[in-house]
Design a protein around this motif. Structure first.
Motif, mmCIF file in Angstrom:
data_model
loop_
_atom_site.group_PDB
_atom_site.id
_atom_site.type_symbol
_atom_site.label_atom_id
_atom_site.label_comp_id
_atom_site.label_asym_id
_atom_site.label_seq_id
_atom_site.Cartn_x
_atom_site.Cartn_y
_atom_site.Cartn_z
ATOM 1 N N ARG A 1 -7.033 -0.960 10.884
ATOM 2 C CA ARG A 1 -6.264 -0.840 9.646
ATOM 3 C C ARG A 1 -4.820 -1.255 9.882
ATOM 4 O O ARG A 1 -4.145 -0.715 10.761
ATOM 5 C CB ARG A 1 -6.318 0.600 9.151
ATOM 6 N N PRO A 2 -4.318 -2.223 9.118
ATOM 7 C CA PRO A 2 -2.941 -2.672 9.296
ATOM 8 C C PRO A 2 -1.964 -1.816 8.501
ATOM 9 O O PRO A 2 -2.356 -0.963 7.694
ATOM 10 C CB PRO A 2 -2.983 -4.090 8.741
ATOM 11 N N ASN A 3 -0.682 -2.073 8.703
ATOM 12 C CA ASN A 3 0.350 -1.397 7.918
ATOM 13 C C ASN A 3 0.487 -1.992 6.520
ATOM 14 O O ASN A 3 1.036 -1.342 5.618
ATOM 15 C CB ASN A 3 1.698 -1.485 8.635
ATOM 16 N N THR A 4 0.019 -3.219 6.323
ATOM 17 C CA THR A 4 0.145 -3.853 5.018
ATOM 18 C C THR A 4 -0.609 -3.050 3.952
ATOM 19 O O THR A 4 -1.778 -2.715 4.124
ATOM 20 C CB THR A 4 -0.401 -5.290 5.065
ATOM 21 N N THR B 1 8.525 3.518 -7.402
ATOM 22 C CA THR B 1 7.671 3.818 -6.249
ATOM 23 C C THR B 1 6.253 3.340 -6.528
ATOM 24 O O THR B 1 5.900 3.005 -7.663
ATOM 25 C CB THR B 1 7.654 5.325 -5.950
ATOM 26 N N GLY B 2 5.451 3.316 -5.474
ATOM 27 C CA GLY B 2 4.042 2.985 -5.625
ATOM 28 C C GLY B 2 3.760 1.511 -5.834
ATOM 29 O O GLY B 2 2.656 1.148 -6.242
ATOM 30 N N ARG B 3 4.726 0.633 -5.548
ATOM 31 C CA ARG B 3 4.542 -0.801 -5.731
ATOM 32 C C ARG B 3 4.323 -1.476 -4.372
ATOM 33 O O ARG B 3 4.516 -0.856 -3.318
ATOM 34 C CB ARG B 3 5.744 -1.386 -6.465
ATOM 35 N N GLY C 1 -4.254 -8.347 3.634
ATOM 36 C CA GLY C 1 -3.651 -9.280 4.579
ATOM 37 C C GLY C 1 -3.499 -8.727 5.981
ATOM 38 O O GLY C 1 -2.410 -8.722 6.544
ATOM 39 N N GLY C 2 -4.590 -8.249 6.559
ATOM 40 C CA GLY C 2 -4.558 -7.709 7.908
ATOM 41 C C GLY C 2 -4.764 -8.778 8.971
ATOM 42 O O GLY C 2 -4.503 -9.968 8.751
ATOM 43 N N GLY D 1 1.856 -5.138 0.388
ATOM 44 C CA GLY D 1 0.432 -5.257 0.131
ATOM 45 C C GLY D 1 0.057 -4.599 -1.170
ATOM 46 O O GLY D 1 0.622 -3.562 -1.552
ATOM 47 N N LEU D 2 -0.902 -5.206 -1.857
ATOM 48 C CA LEU D 2 -1.385 -4.667 -3.128
ATOM 49 C C LEU D 2 -2.315 -3.485 -2.925
ATOM 50 O O LEU D 2 -2.501 -2.676 -3.827
ATOM 51 C CB LEU D 2 -2.109 -5.764 -3.912
ATOM 52 N N PHE D 3 -2.911 -3.401 -1.728
ATOM 53 C CA PHE D 3 -3.838 -2.311 -1.416
ATOM 54 C C PHE D 3 -3.846 -2.133 0.093
ATOM 55 O O PHE D 3 -3.432 -3.024 0.843
ATOM 56 C CB PHE D 3 -5.250 -2.617 -1.923
#
Length: 308
Positions: free
Chosen positions: A47-50, A64-66, A80-81, A74-76
């Protein structure tokens, strides 16, 4: 897919591949590659930080939460890991992950400021990691000896404000590996290394803090094989000063233009037999698409190594 099959590397480092907990995407990609080239029996992803959410307004836009409020854009979670596919055994029990290091805890960290005040609140500093995506140390059983892949995908040094949050973070993500190689972190090199990743910093052109990449390229433990391509030379940006044959990414809209942002820097104890960038001139449409962007702007960088 077609470009990977053409280059046919023994160890493949993938960036911008979405992470899912069951590794379904990586499993399917691996299966499709096995239809055209020798299979990759060994793989690693995490699991990446993105996209890893935080409760804070990281980018300071009042919301917040964007995507920019996650540990890495990252959108989720997992957007992009990174992943590794290998024909050589990955020593999974020896993998080390530096991705949770807090930015403030990096020695001599350069944190963003607005005026003379910290850009981040104390609460944000207590959660903000330096790695946008990840910093992995992946040991590979390469036959005569073990090597360690130092893999990362740094933040682009743009898309921020006068505080230069992304520029400073990009530089410190690069500097993290220098600290590791210099023995300045709790984790230290155990074997010859190959540093590779999307560094997102050109030594000459484009934006960013150039000292970071110059220092990395000049590190006494590493060598720069300077992979080249005919395609990069043919697509040169006339207003750029760097050698276009070294460029590894083609942004066709002219901004930022073509840049050298992807690197493979082997240990000086390893022998480089050949190196290049898969960017032919002219581009074959069956591999690159009619617009040359079938696999995105980044080209495949490769290095052939002989181990002692």
């Amino acid at each position: 897919m077609a470009q990977i099959s053409h280059v046919d590397p023994d160890i493949l480092i993938l960036a911008n591949i979405d992470y899912d907990h069951g590794h379904a995407a990586l499993t399917e990609l691996n299966a499709q590659l096995a239809e055209t080239i020798a299979p990759y029996p060994h793989r690693f992803t995490a699991r990446p930080n993105t996209g890893l959410s935080t409760p804070f307004d990281i980018d300071g836009d009042g919301r917040t939460g964007r995507p920019r409020d996650a540990q890495g854009y990252g959108l989720f979670s997992g957007d992009g890991g990174m992943a590794i596919l290998s024909r050589k055994p990955i020593l999974s029990d020896q993998i080390r992950d530096l991705s949770t290091i807090l930015w403030k805890d990096l020695p001599d960290a350069r944190l963003p400021q607005t005026g003379n005040q910290p850009f981040f609140s104390e609460d944000i500093l207590n959660v903000q990691r330096v790695s946008t995506t990840a910093h992995w140390i992946i040991p590979i059983d390469a036959g005569p000896r073990t090597i360690e892949l130092l893999v990362f995908h740094a933040s682009p040094p743009v898309f921020d404000g006068p505080e230069d949050r992304n520029g400073l973070r990009n530089a410190d993500e690069i500097r993290l590996w220098q600290l590791f190689l210099n023995g300045k972190l709790p984790e230290k090199p155990a074997h010859p290394v190959i540093l590779s990743g999307v560094v997102n910093l050109d030594p000459v052109d484009g934006q960013g803090r150039k000292k970071a990449i110059h220092d990395l390229l000049a590190h006494p433990s590493l060598q720069d094989p300077e992979p080249r391509s005919d395609g990069g030379k043919a697509a040169a940006d006339l207003d750029h000063r760097g050698d276009p044959a070294l460029d590894t990414a083609d942004w066709p809209d002219g901004d930022p233009g073509n840049l050298r942002v992807d690197y493979i820097l082997p240990d000086r104890s390893l022998t480089v037999e050949n190196a290049g960038i898969f960017w032919p001139d002219p581009l074959p449409p069956d591999l690159f698409g009619e617009d040359g962007q079938a696999a995105g702007p980044h080209r495949i960088v490769w290095v052939d190594l002989k181990l002692p």
